[in-house]
Design a protein around this motif. Sequence first.
Motif, short mmCIF file in Angstrom:
data_model
loop_
_atom_site.label_atom_id
_atom_site.label_comp_id
_atom_site.label_asym_id
_atom_site.label_seq_id
_atom_site.Cartn_x
_atom_site.Cartn_y
_atom_site.Cartn_z
N TRP A 316 0.85 -1.20 0.00
CA TRP A 316 0.00 0.00 0.00
C TRP A 316 0.88 1.24 0.00
CZ3 TRP A 316 -3.90 -1.41 4.50
CH2 TRP A 316 -4.78 -2.39 4.04
N LEU A 317 0.59 2.16 -0.91
CA LEU A 317 1.33 3.42 -0.98
C LEU A 317 0.34 4.57 -1.07
CD1 LEU A 317 4.04 4.96 -1.31
CD2 LEU A 317 3.76 4.69 -3.79
N THR A 318 0.47 5.55 -0.17
CA THR A 318 -0.35 6.76 -0.24
C THR A 318 0.57 7.97 -0.27
OG1 THR A 318 -0.54 7.08 2.17
CG2 THR A 318 -2.16 5.62 1.10
N GLN A 319 0.16 8.99 -1.04
CA GLN A 319 0.95 10.21 -1.16
C GLN A 319 0.03 11.42 -1.08
OE1 GLN A 319 4.46 10.95 -1.51
NE2 GLN A 319 3.48 12.89 -0.96
N GLN A 320 0.20 12.20 -0.04
CA GLN A 320 -0.53 13.45 0.06
C GLN A 320 -0.06 14.40 -1.04
OE1 GLN A 320 0.29 15.73 3.59
NE2 GLN A 320 -1.64 16.86 3.50
N ILE A 321 -1.00 15.08 -1.68
CA ILE A 321 -0.68 15.95 -2.81
C ILE A 321 -0.44 17.37 -2.32
CG2 ILE A 321 -1.39 16.76 -5.09
CD1 ILE A 321 -1.00 13.74 -4.88
N ALA A 322 0.84 17.78 -2.32
CA ALA A 322 1.23 19.16 -2.00
C ALA A 322 0.59 19.65 -0.70
CB ALA A 322 0.87 20.09 -3.15
N LYS A 323 0.56 18.77 0.31
CA LYS A 323 0.00 19.09 1.62
C LYS A 323 -1.43 19.60 1.54
CE LYS A 323 4.33 19.85 4.07
NZ LYS A 323 5.11 20.72 4.97
N SER A 324 -2.17 19.12 0.54
CA SER A 324 -3.56 19.52 0.36
C SER A 324 -4.48 18.50 1.02
CB SER A 324 -3.88 19.60 -1.14
OG SER A 324 -3.86 18.31 -1.72
N ARG A 325 -5.78 18.60 0.73
CA ARG A 325 -6.75 17.65 1.25
C ARG A 325 -6.79 16.35 0.45
NH1 ARG A 325 -12.12 21.46 2.25
NH2 ARG A 325 -11.15 22.93 3.73
N PHE A 326 -6.03 16.31 -0.65
CA PHE A 326 -6.08 15.16 -1.55
C PHE A 326 -4.90 14.21 -1.31
CE2 PHE A 326 -8.44 18.53 -3.61
CZ PHE A 326 -9.57 17.87 -4.08
N THR A 327 -5.20 12.91 -1.39
CA THR A 327 -4.19 11.87 -1.22
C THR A 327 -4.34 10.84 -2.34
OG1 THR A 327 -4.15 12.12 1.19
CG2 THR A 327 -3.29 10.07 0.28
N ALA A 328 -3.24 10.56 -3.04
CA ALA A 328 -3.25 9.54 -4.09
C ALA A 328 -3.05 8.16 -3.46
CB ALA A 328 -2.15 9.82 -5.10
N LEU A 329 -3.79 7.17 -3.98
CA LEU A 329 -3.77 5.82 -3.43
C LEU A 329 -3.31 4.83 -4.49
CD1 LEU A 329 -7.34 5.87 -1.79
CD2 LEU A 329 -5.19 6.64 -0.77
N LEU A 330 -2.39 3.94 -4.12
CA LEU A 330 -1.91 2.90 -5.01
C LEU A 330 -1.69 1.63 -4.20
CD1 LEU A 330 -0.95 2.09 -7.88
CD2 LEU A 330 1.35 2.81 -7.19
N ALA A 331 -2.26 0.51 -4.64
CA ALA A 331 -2.15 -0.74 -3.89
C ALA A 331 -1.99 -1.92 -4.83
CB ALA A 331 -3.39 -0.95 -3.02
N TYR A 332 -1.32 -2.94 -4.33
CA TYR A 332 -1.22 -4.21 -5.04
C TYR A 332 -1.27 -5.33 -4.01
CZ TYR A 332 0.33 -7.82 -8.29
OH TYR A 332 0.39 -8.95 -9.08
#
Length: 411
Positions: A316-332
């Motif tokens: 599982w990998l999550t990355q907050q986008i530019a310290k905003s309210r949005f977070t990208a999600l990537l899982a395998y």
Amino acid sequence: MKLIPLGLLLLCAVFTFAQSNNAPSTYDTHEIAITGYLQTQYQRAQSAGILSFSGGDFAKNSKDRFMIRRGRLKIDRADKYSSIVFQIDATQNGVQLMDAFIQLHRPTSKALLFTAGLFNRPFGHSIVYSSGYRDFPERARVFQTLMPRERDLGAMLTFRPDGKFHFLTAEVAVINGSGHSARDYDSKKDIVGNLGFKFDSLANKKLHIGFGGSIYQGSVRSDTESYFSSNSSGFVKNTSPDYVDWNAKRNYYGGNLQLQYDNTFGTTLFKAEYIAGTQPGVASSSSITGPVASQSFAAQPATDLYLRPFSGYYLWLTQQIAKSRFTALLAYDSYDPNSDLKETQIGAPGSNTTAGDIKFNTLGYGMACLINSRMKLTVYNEHVVNDPTQLAGYLEDLKDDVFTVRLQYRW
């Protein structure tokens, strides 16, 4: 009941960066506290009537649905000696008990806890990590298969020392082994052991690391004179009157890792967990379809047991986008219920293999938006892949992807 050697217990571990289900809302003395969360969602499947681990199977003629995935209501209370937790789950399918346990501790310290009742099995990371805080919609297929609904009935000791060893968590639980069901179908009990580590003060407190391993030692009672053991070409039938009331081994071993880095772009979080062992299941049939054949059971299996060596993991990998309210999600994630076999061997004449032996891999990706401190919107797609087999219905990759839009409110 078997005892785990001390050396094995020292190799077991569990770690969580956030909220654990096996705890009240706070250990500070308080009267009744009510917390919870509601998850409502829309889903669209690639095909109608698919078997799915994304919130349950789809109805026969339906490939899209609205549903309440989870509706949790948690009531807890704590004083200087003890705490009590009671949680229910209310969805369109009715109301079910989720947690009901009492915890005891010394009045001057919470370092040693005794828990009794219905609680999460203390295995690994994702089982004890609350679904209200998890970034991804569902737990990995392997954990849904081996430990459906996560809970079991029993007693547990937890040790979280104060002082210089505060980074350590150790847990040992004795449970029925029949899961969420109140009925234990044999006289033997299963043992779960954990030992985990958490370090939060690295790289100027920007780096947080957790890691550990887990062990599960249990069994499943046989009710017939035969069972099937796996080899490199399929299953071999073993028959003897002695196999009635015989207990087949159910042993798991796992490891987990969590890395969080608070960088200038936004928080990066990586989680991984691996599990392998032996799982007693059954054969697929008209009533036990597909992957459910390798699932753990809440009731005594009425047919011959199939002993499968399995392995599974998730990334599982999550990355907050530019310290905003949005977070990208990537899982395998990957679950191979029978690591002795290749998919091309499944369904071969005389192999005794079924759909319960098929390996599935899932690639998930999406975006989460924290609307405010209580509300979160998640848009997520799961691409599920299985290799072709010789079984009818599984001659090619199933069209069983699932797209989810979820709105969660937590209070």
